[in-house]
Enzyme design. Sequence first.
Site, short mmCIF file in Angstrom:
data_model
loop_
_atom_site.label_atom_id
_atom_site.label_comp_id
_atom_site.label_asym_id
_atom_site.label_seq_id
_atom_site.Cartn_x
_atom_site.Cartn_y
_atom_site.Cartn_z
CG ASP A 1 -2.06 0.97 1.11
OD1 ASP A 1 -2.34 1.42 -0.02
OD2 ASP A 1 -2.68 1.30 2.14
CG HIS B 1 -0.04 1.98 -9.35
ND1 HIS B 1 -0.26 1.60 -8.04
CD2 HIS B 1 -1.15 2.66 -9.73
CE1 HIS B 1 -1.44 2.02 -7.65
NE2 HIS B 1 -2.00 2.68 -8.64
CG LEU C 1 10.23 -16.79 -3.43
CD1 LEU C 1 9.96 -16.76 -1.91
CD2 LEU C 1 10.75 -15.42 -3.89
#
Length: 247
Positions: A16, A33, A127
Site C-alpha cells: 500500500d 504503481h 521461492l
Amino acid sequence: MQSKQRERLHVAIIMDGNGRWALRRGLPRVAGHRAGVATVRRVVEGALDLGIVRLTLYAFSSDNWSRPGSEVQSIFWLLRAFLRLEAERLQRRGVRLNVIGRRDRLAKAVLREIDRAESMTAAGSCLHLCVAIDYSSRDAIARAAVGVNASLPNEISRSPDLFRPLLTQALGAEGGEVDLLIRTGGEKRLSDFLLWESAYAELLFTDRMWPEFDETDLAAALEEFNRRERRFGAVPTNTVESVTSTV
Ligand code: FPP
C-alpha cells in the site's frame, strides 16, 4: 543488510502507498504503481536472499475494480509487463510463480501472460511467489463454502483443515498458512486479504510507502518477527513448567 537468516517462512504483503508516494512528489498515481513494480523486484530478491520460501503479494483486490478505469488499465498494463518481462529471470532464480484470485474477469491478454509465467516457472523450488489478482478472501471463502454441501460437511466442521482443498480450488492455487503479514503505507487493516490463511499470522504495519520499501525493511521485518513469541493459542512453555511444578 544484516546477516542472512534461514527461515522457512510464508510472508504476505499488502503493498500500500503507491498513490500517496506519487502524489507527494507531484507525480500521477501511476508513477507510484510503476515505482511499486521496482519494489516488487527488490523484495523478491530480498526474499530469496533471506530464505523466505513463500511470498504472497496483494497486487489487485476485487474492490480495486472501483478505481478510475484509467488507473485499473495502468495497473493491469504493469502486471502484464511484469509477467512478460520477469518470467525468465524468475525461472533462472528458481522462483515458482502462481496467481491467486478470480480469473473469470481478467482480459485474455492478462490470462495468457499468467499461464505463460506459471508454466515457465513451474519447476522453481527456491521461492514460491504468489501474486493476488482480482482477489477477495471473503469471495474465496464463500465460493469454497459452496463446495462443502457436496463434500463431507460433518468432517469439515470437526477438522477445518479439510476446508483447505476447497479454498485452493476457489483461489486457483493454494493460499498457504501465513507466518508474517506486512502492510506498508501506514494503514492498519487487512482489506480482505488472506483472512483464512492469516489466522495465526504475526501482523506488522509500517509507515513506509510501498515504493520506498526495500530488502533492508524486509530483513528488519523478519527480525521483528523473530522477536515475537508465537503461541498458537497455547500458553508459553515456561508457564507450563511453573504450573506443573505447583501441582
Ligand atoms: C496500493 O497502493 C497498490 C495497488 C492497489 C496496486 C499494486 C500494484 C503494483 C505494485 C504493481 C504491480 C504488482 C506486481 C506484483 C508486479 P494505492 O494505490 O492504494 O496507494 P494509496 O493508498 O497511497 O492510494
